[in-house]
Write an enzyme that holds these catalytic residues in place. Structure first.
Site, PDB file in Angstrom:
ATOM      1  N   VAL A 263       1.018  -1.135  -0.202  1.00  0.00           N
ATOM      2  CA  VAL A 263      -0.118  -0.219  -0.087  1.00  0.00           C
ATOM      3  C   VAL A 263       0.845   1.079  -0.051  1.00  0.00           C
ATOM      4  O   VAL A 263       0.703   2.311  -0.563  1.00  0.00           O
ATOM      5  CB  VAL A 263      -0.721  -0.063   1.432  1.00  0.00           C
ATOM      6  CG1 VAL A 263      -1.918   1.142   1.092  1.00  0.00           C
ATOM      7  CG2 VAL A 263      -1.744  -1.366   1.440  1.00  0.00           C
ATOM      8  N   LYS A 264       2.040   1.207   0.582  1.00  0.00           N
ATOM      9  CA  LYS A 264       2.698   2.320   0.701  1.00  0.00           C
ATOM     10  C   LYS A 264       3.895   2.286  -0.362  1.00  0.00           C
ATOM     11  O   LYS A 264       4.831   2.874  -0.476  1.00  0.00           O
ATOM     12  CB  LYS A 264       3.701   2.363   2.217  1.00  0.00           C
ATOM     13  CG  LYS A 264       2.554   2.386   3.073  1.00  0.00           C
ATOM     14  CD  LYS A 264       3.299   1.824   4.564  1.00  0.00           C
ATOM     15  CE  LYS A 264       2.294   1.472   5.724  1.00  0.00           C
ATOM     16  NZ  LYS A 264       2.673   0.597   6.419  1.00  0.00           N
ATOM     17  N   ASN A 286      10.055  -4.663  13.842  1.00  0.00           N
ATOM     18  CA  ASN A 286      10.808  -3.660  13.435  1.00  0.00           C
ATOM     19  C   ASN A 286      11.561  -2.799  14.413  1.00  0.00           C
ATOM     20  O   ASN A 286      11.458  -3.174  15.679  1.00  0.00           O
ATOM     21  CB  ASN A 286       9.709  -2.724  12.549  1.00  0.00           C
ATOM     22  CG  ASN A 286       8.591  -2.252  13.588  1.00  0.00           C
ATOM     23  OD1 ASN A 286       8.892  -2.037  14.732  1.00  0.00           O
ATOM     24  ND2 ASN A 286       7.305  -1.932  13.065  1.00  0.00           N
ATOM     25  N   CYS A 348      15.060  -6.351   3.783  1.00  0.00           N
ATOM     26  CA  CYS A 348      13.876  -6.154   4.910  1.00  0.00           C
ATOM     27  C   CYS A 348      13.083  -4.884   4.076  1.00  0.00           C
ATOM     28  O   CYS A 348      12.659  -5.179   3.091  1.00  0.00           O
ATOM     29  CB  CYS A 348      14.395  -5.738   6.372  1.00  0.00           C
ATOM     30  SG  CYS A 348      15.612  -4.454   6.443  1.00  0.00           S
ATOM     31  N   GLY A 349      12.845  -3.788   4.773  1.00  0.00           N
ATOM     32  CA  GLY A 349      12.484  -2.580   4.164  1.00  0.00           C
ATOM     33  C   GLY A 349      13.271  -1.949   3.310  1.00  0.00           C
ATOM     34  O   GLY A 349      13.574  -2.153   2.193  1.00  0.00           O
ATOM     35  N   GLY A 351      16.621  -2.138   3.972  1.00  0.00           N
ATOM     36  CA  GLY A 351      17.886  -2.919   3.859  1.00  0.00           C
ATOM     37  C   GLY A 351      19.156  -2.433   4.407  1.00  0.00           C
ATOM     38  O   GLY A 351      20.312  -2.348   3.962  1.00  0.00           O
ATOM     39  N   TRP A 352      18.905  -1.632   5.433  1.00  0.00           N
ATOM     40  CA  TRP A 352      20.071  -0.945   6.569  1.00  0.00           C
ATOM     41  C   TRP A 352      20.036  -1.302   7.990  1.00  0.00           C
ATOM     42  O   TRP A 352      20.870  -1.182   8.630  1.00  0.00           O
ATOM     43  CB  TRP A 352      20.325   0.406   6.131  1.00  0.00           C
ATOM     44  CG  TRP A 352      19.265   1.096   6.387  1.00  0.00           C
ATOM     45  CD1 TRP A 352      18.494   1.147   7.419  1.00  0.00           C
ATOM     46  CD2 TRP A 352      18.761   2.316   5.654  1.00  0.00           C
ATOM     47  NE1 TRP A 352      17.251   2.227   7.454  1.00  0.00           N
ATOM     48  CE2 TRP A 352      17.587   2.855   6.000  1.00  0.00           C
ATOM     49  CE3 TRP A 352      18.991   2.941   4.347  1.00  0.00           C
ATOM     50  CZ2 TRP A 352      16.979   4.133   5.621  1.00  0.00           C
ATOM     51  CZ3 TRP A 352      18.578   3.940   3.786  1.00  0.00           C
ATOM     52  CH2 TRP A 352      17.567   4.507   4.336  1.00  0.00           C
ATOM     53  N   ARG A 354      17.616  -4.575   9.704  1.00  0.00           N
ATOM     54  CA  ARG A 354      17.693  -6.090   9.741  1.00  0.00           C
ATOM     55  C   ARG A 354      18.432  -6.831   8.744  1.00  0.00           C
ATOM     56  O   ARG A 354      19.091  -7.805   9.204  1.00  0.00           O
ATOM     57  CB  ARG A 354      16.133  -6.819   9.643  1.00  0.00           C
ATOM     58  CG  ARG A 354      15.543  -6.267  10.880  1.00  0.00           C
ATOM     59  CD  ARG A 354      13.643  -6.471  10.595  1.00  0.00           C
ATOM     60  NE  ARG A 354      13.314  -5.253  10.175  1.00  0.00           N
ATOM     61  CZ  ARG A 354      12.161  -5.108   9.954  1.00  0.00           C
ATOM     62  NH1 ARG A 354      10.987  -5.940  10.220  1.00  0.00           N
ATOM     63  NH2 ARG A 354      11.432  -3.971   9.477  1.00  0.00           N
TER      64      ARG A 354
END
Lengths: 569, 740
Positions: A263-264, A286, A348-349, A351-352, A354
């Protein structure tokens, strides 16, 4: 005269901003202690010669997260107080006389110097003038590190496409990408990945050629957009490893979170677009969850531990469960590489966070080089610093917004995982606990340039000429940081057991301010002298000395010698 | 990267069957008869062939066929195809094989009926298709009986259930069959003090310099006074002369018995309380107490503090309940079970209360140490029989204060003194005869777990390793040693003399557990010794210590004196307490107000922990929550998921031994260079080659893991109720304010 004896020692480049006599430090363990307070541009220092031995509180301003005025009732004249909340698991309370003219001065100076960035001042690292015999900025040379890994080779090339940080502003200048990929395609892939963080190589298995690549999430969006260049790119990564016809994407998030991210504008790889790709979710939470967990942990360990409810309390923080999840994820990645001979992509989101945790932990398990002191320094420089873990944002260096939701103990969590591994494999790491504690202390201290800034682009302009590297300090006194029991398990993959049976709270870090939990050099147990014996004997033999009455004296060492830059309570 | 390691270890396909039992054609053992190895006096009771034993590792159907037998000593599984020789474990017990369970070691037996697990006891109507045995040393055995003849199933299952669970007569213990059948071996030289002679006690008094105020008495020779008391024991001097008659009346109750004397002269004593209902005994009290007073209290500066352990420590029932819950956490059926437990680990551990009980015992011991060491006060521990928590606390105090008790022989002597001769009811507490669950309580295991906490906190202070403690705990269930199979010295002496008469032969000798050569070869015994043990410093150091100590003593005496200046009055107050206590009105707060006690304790504890540790001096445990840990080696040792290849403290020990070896080699070289005489052989050090391949559970991990694959949690997550909000919060698109 008294003030002279209670004066603060200064580092080269450090200058005193304010001195106040008769300030009371209300220690939760020793009661109120009255002494001289010094605030410099680097530290808050209280010394009291009332006590024997003299009491010293030496706190780098960098660890301060929040400063608040409080009204303390019960300390007589000293009715004005300051409460200082620190990032390193402690709070400090000071009290001083109302009529003291410097009252305002103390508070103002503390605020200004603790949060220089918010007040338009430079961080102390830029004033620090200490000279060390070795230059830590030379520890990490990306070309040398990639060469050590056997790169470039026929499938992977060193690319300078990002030398001006145009492809991706949070990536380093030197990247390793598949040989056959054209720069144009790389730009298209960058457009399909959050913040342009394209899949790049972190580590390659010396035998199977299976690789760990890292990136950010694909910009799938609600309409399931796809990008043929990205699909082709992942196919190329898979093809670079002849041993396997699979590619595994580890998404550190939970499946549901990854999907909601569409969605984002984000999301995860769509299986139908990527044949031969397996998507695995690692269910790691998160940064907000981790921050909250550490806050709870601080509550149960500082200032005192509720002994009767210890296990229930530690359970309620979930901290160790998160550690377990991270280690589990990293073990799965390492196992796919080692046993499955299959290349993996980790994201992850952005990438810096997790991603950095997972790739660096997996590399630590797979490659014994990273388990040496120099190797570990390189691992941090590479996977964390150069690949843009947002140190400035996550730690909040010099910034007064303590409630900033972007702060999170991601790097601390990584170091905790490493510590858990050193506990499980006490002979497999060249460094000791003090090394890890020192790294964390200087994560906050702002004494060295190492952990300042968010990415290489910000760092490149000034950092190596204007600041000192933490590794300059560490590598100048390696003996302090060396594990006497180190055995080089070359070519051995270490798989920690991610069971709560084995994970324990890192008492010597989280609970170290409590004098009842004094750090002990448990690992070396004062055996250092004995371990030096072989070399001594060799020397003796060389000079032809008799050895008849050689006495081994395993007398206990004094608890953790902390070196000049360690933080003391 | 592991190719070398993986290739170095040939697979053993013959040993493990990869097909499920249903698929396999039962191969009768090809002419090869497997027979159990029987000890002298051991009789085969029943057996069953073609039993399938599962490899516990992964809950799959892998395993091996063999014969299951039950003797009057053990249940044993004999595989048809023996393991190849290179699989021989380095640490092998000569008495108990890896697939043997002594009858006393069997904890729970379950049968599986249509995938349902049911506890087996008493007369069985229906026989299960699978048999699960949990042992008290935490092994779990799964046997499949589907391919076994029905007749044999009936016999073996009811045999095992019967012989392991029905009440037994003491005379039927395997101990006696073994002792009469075994060849009379010459008495092995053992430096462990057994405390069964007058001399042993006398020497202990001299060693601790307790002989100034205490003496050994032989009043109980022939057990005239009490069957609970040992033949010889130590009491305050002249105590008996004044109160002999009351001793006889109360059968040895109410006698303050000396345990140990501190370097400063303060003594630790224990006393069994009068039974609550005997009110008339109160009449005897003033006289009795007067005796105690006269003797212990004689020098003007000394006071006596009493501590009723039954009111300040958990009850035996609490201990039993806690341990029952606790041990269940480690009796793991399979990998899924393990990870399911792991998810709820801390709350499960908390709910058992076992670690908390350990903490309280350690804390109580530190309190007693504080009174002895700092306040120079005699301490009298009181308990119903003075043989349960009294043993725990008095032994722990001695381990902390007396470095001799931290050597192997010293520790063994301590167990003899306080537990075996001290009259701990091992037979009842371990429920060896399966007579009554009510008396069962793992008091000795509690003590060993407390000692383990000290060992793991201060490894260099102990001459023995945690492996030593683990095998000692296992020895509780091996009925060839007399040490842990009697309730008292009297019981042992009576039955032994009775049996000897019957046997007509030469009097048989019961083995003691302290003869480790019965269980282990020298190579394996080496693993019981701690290579990290810091040897006692040279005498010149101790010289310095004693002079300092004298100085300390001069200082402390007047101080204590002023503190207790109203001597008589002070004592009277104490007497009141004692009387009240003996009358059964439990008073939890003795002598000091609890607050004062607490602050004294805290100050002492904190100041000790501020100083560097002297491994040969006083040793206090850390008792904060995070410092009390699970005894991983004992409880996790058979769980394959819990193995760390190349990890654990064994990795450190290996490194250390390597260095030791190198030192010895170099020293030898140099000796050779300087004196041309051939040097004598240096002490053998156990060789633990290639620590990278050793399991952290070494030397116990005999269920070899067949792969180098890591263990991965099968269930990892529980819901986050309270953090759901945060978890949903978006962290994926960070606005880099000021960062760009």
């Amino acid at each position: 005269k008294l003030a002279q004896m209670e004066e603060a020692p200064l580092y080269p480049g450090e200058s005193i901003k304010v001195i106040a006599k008769d300030v009371m430090y209300i220690c939760p363990f020793m009661g109120a202690i009255s002494g001289t307070l010094t605030v410099t541009d680097y530290r808050l220092y209280i010394k009291s010669i009332e006590r024997d031995p003299p009491f010293v509180l030496d706190v780098p301003l960098g660890v301060i997260s929040r400063v608040e005025k409080i009204v303390a009732q019960s300390h007589g004249d000293n009715s004005f107080g300051i409460e200082i909340v620190c990032k390193d698991m402690r709070n400090l309370r000071l009290a001083y006389k109302q009529e003291e003219q410097s009252r305002l001065e103390i508070f103002e100076n503390l605020i200004t110097r603790a949060f220089p960035v918010s007040n338009g001042l430079p961080l102390f690292a830029f004033s620090y003038k200490e000279k060390f015999p070795v230059n830590g900025w030379q520890v990490y040379d990306p070309m040398a590190e990639y060469k050590r890994q056997g790169l470039p080779n026929e499938s992977w090339k060193i690319s300078r496409i990002n030398s001006t940080f145009e492809l991706c502003d949070t990536y380093p200048a030197i990247l390793v990408v598949p040989t056959s990929v054209k720069d144009d395609d790389l730009s298209k892939v960058a457009a399909f990945r959050t913040k342009g963080r394209v899949p790049v190589l972190s580590w390659i298995h010396p035998e199977s050629q299976a690789t760990i690549t890292r990136c950010s999430q694909p910009l799938v969006e609600p309409n399931d957009k796809h990008c043929s260049e990205d699909e082709k790119y992942l196919q190329t990564i898979m093809d670079a490893n002849a041993q396997s016809h699979m590619l595994i994407i580890f998404d550190a998030r939970q499946n549901s979170v990854a999907v909601t991210n569409k969605v984002k504008g984000g999301g995860c790889e769509n299986k139908s677009s990527y044949p031969n790709v397996e998507l695995v979710f690692l269910d790691i939470h998160n940064i907000n969850v981790m921050r909250e967990s550490l806050r709870k942990l601080k509550e149960i360990v500082y200032p005192t531990i509720d002994e009767d409810r210890w296990l229930a309390n530690i359970d309620s923080t979930h901290w160790l469960e998160y550690i377990k999840m991270l280690l589990t994820g990293a073990v799965r990645i390492a196992d796919k590489i080692e046993s499955g001979k299959t290349s993996v992509v980790v994201h992850c989101g952005d990438g810096w966070d997790r991603t950095a945790q997972l790739t660096s932990l997996a590399m630590l398990m797979l490659d014994s080089y990273y388990r040496t002191i120099k190797g570990f320094e390189i691992l941090i420089e590479k996977e964390w610093i150069s690949f843009g873990h947002q140190f400035a944002v996550r730690v909040g260096h010099g910034d007064d917004d303590h409630a900033d939701a972007e702060r999170s103990p991601i790097f601390l969590q990584f170091i905790d995982c490493v510590w858990q591994m050193t506990r499980q494999f006490p002979a497999a790491f060249e460094f000791n606990e003090l090394f890890l504690v020192t790294i964390l202390d200087h994560l906050y201290s702002c004494l060295f340039g190492t952990f300042l800034f968010n990415c290489e682009q910000e760092r490149v302009k000034q950092i190596s000429t204007k600041t000192v590297s933490l590794w300059s300090y560490v590598n100048s006194q390696l003996d302090d940081f060396t594990n006497p029991f180190y055995v080089n398990y070359e070519h051995h993959v270490l798989y920690p057991v991610a069971s709560l049976n084995y994970l324990e709270l890192w008492v010597n870090y989280y609970v170290r301010w409590n004098p009842r939990m004094r750090p002990q050099v448990r690992q070396s147990w004062g055996l250092m002298p004995l371990l030096l014996v072989p070399s001594l004997l060799l020397t003796c033999a060389h000079w032809g000395f008799a050895s008849g009455n050689l006495v081994l004296d395993p007398s206990p060492e004094s608890p953790a010698s902390t070196g000049p830059h360690a933080l003391s309570a | 990267m592991l190719s070398k390691a993986a290739g170095g270890r040939p697979a053993k396909p013959s040993f493990v069957s990869y097909v499920s039992p249903e698929e396999i054609h039962i191969r009768e053992p090809a002419g090869k008869e497997v027979n159990p190895y029987l000890l002298p006096g051991e009789l085969l009771l029943c057996e069953a062939s073609t039993v399938f034993k599962y490899v516990q590792e992964d809950g799959s159907n892998r395993g091996t066929y063999g014969k299951l037998v039950c003797t009057n000593f053990k249940v044993a599984f004999l595989g048809y195809e023996s393991a190849s020789d290179d699989n021989e474990p380095q640490f092998k017990n000569k008495v108990i094989g890896e697939s043997d369970i002594t009858l006393h070691c069997i904890d729970q037996i379950y049968g599986v009926y249509d995938e349902k697990k049911k506890s087996l006891y008493g007369q069985l109507k229906k026989y299960p298709e699978k048999l699960i045995i949990y042992s008290k040393d935490f092994r779990v055995f799964h046997f499949c009986l589907r391919c076994t003849k029905e007749e044999e199933v009936k016999r073996i299952v009811s045999g095992i259930v019967h012989h392991s669970q029905t009440p037994k007569l003491l005379k039927r213990l395997f101990l006696f069959s073994y002792a009469s059948a075994a060849p009379n071996s010459p008495d092995a030289k053992n430096r462990t003090v057994m405390f069964d002679t007058f001399k042993d006690w006398h020497e202990e008094l001299e060693r601790t310099k307790g002989n100034v105020k205490y003496e050994v008495v032989s009043v109980n020779e022939g057990y005239r006074v009490s069957e609970k008391l040992p033949l010889y024991f130590v009491v305050p001097k002249s105590f008996l002369k004044s109160v002999t008659e009351s001793i006889l009346v109360h059968q040895g109750r109410g006698i303050p018995i000396w345990c140990w004397s501190c370097h400063n002269g303060a003594a630790l004593l224990k006393m069994s309380a009068f039974p609550k209902e005997q009110d008339d005994s109160a009449l005897q009290m003033p006289k009795l107490l007067d005796g105690i007073y006269k003797t212990i209290h004689a020098p003007p500066y000394e006071v006596l503090k009493m501590d009723d352990l039954s009111s300040s420590l958990p009850s035996l029932q609490d201990i039993q309940t806690a341990y029952t819950r606790f041990k269940q956490l480690f009796l793991i059926d399979n990998s899924i079970h393990f990870w399911d437990t792991d998810v709820k680990w801390f709350s499960l551990l908390e709910s058992t209360n076992w670690l908390e009980i350990i903490r309280r015992c350690l804390k109580k011991s530190v309190e007693v140490v504080e009174q002895l060491e700092r306040q120079t006060t005699n301490v009298l521990l009181i308990e119903e029989n003075a043989s349960d928590l009294c043993c725990v606390i008095s032994s722990l105090v001695q381990v902390m204060m007396d470095s001799y008790c931290r050597t192997k022989f010293g520790f063994q002597s301590l167990i003899q003194k306080e537990w075996v001769i001290g009259g701990h009811s091992f037979l009842d507490r371990c429920n060896h005869l399966r007579k009554s669950d009510k008396e069962e309580a793992p008091v000795f295991l509690l003590f060993l777990d407390c000692v383990w906490q000290l060992v793991q906190q201060y490894p260099p202070a102990f001459e023995f390793t945690e492996t030593y403690l683990t095998v000692l705990s296992d020895s509780l269930y091996i009925p060839i040693f007399s040490t842990f199979f009697f309730n008292s010295q009297h019981q042992k002496d009576t039955i032994v003399s009775g049996e000897s008469h019957n046997a007509q032969s030469s009097p048989f000798r019961l083995l003691t557990v302290w003869d480790w050569s019965v269980q282990f070869e020298p190579k394996a015994q080496a693993l019981l010794n701690n290579p990290l043990y810091a040897e006692k410093p040279k005498p010149d150091k101790s010289q310095r210590k004693t002079t300092r100590f004298k100085h300390h003593r001069q200082l402390s005496l007047p101080l204590t004196q002023t503190k207790s200046s109203p001597k008589r009055g002070f004592f009277r107050e104490e007497t009141d307490h004692l009387i009240k206590n003996i009358l059964g009105k439990r008073i939890s707060k003795l002598i000091n107000s609890s607050e004062e006690l607490h602050s004294n304790f805290r100050e002492f504890y904190d100041s000790w922990h501020c100083k560097p540790v002297d491994f040969h001096g006083l040793l206090l445990p850390h008792i904060e929550g995070p410092e009390i840990k699970v005894w991983t080696q004992r409880y996790l040792r058979w769980i394959p998921e819990a193995q760390l290849l190349g990890g654990g403290t064994v990795a450190i020990a290996t490194k250390f031994l390597d260095v030791m070896e190198e030192v010895q080699k170099l020293q030898k070289q140099m000796d050779e260079e300087h004196s041309q005489t051939a040097p004598e052989d240096a002490d053998a050090v156990p060789t633990l080659r290639n620590s990278a391949r050793l399991s952290s559970l070494f030397p116990f991990a005999l269920l070899q893991r067949h792969s180098l694959k890591p263990v991965l949690p099968t269930s990892t997550w529980k819901d986050l109720e309270d953090e759901e909000d945060l978890a949903k919060r978006d962290d994926e698109f960070v606005e880099l304010s000021g960062a760009d």
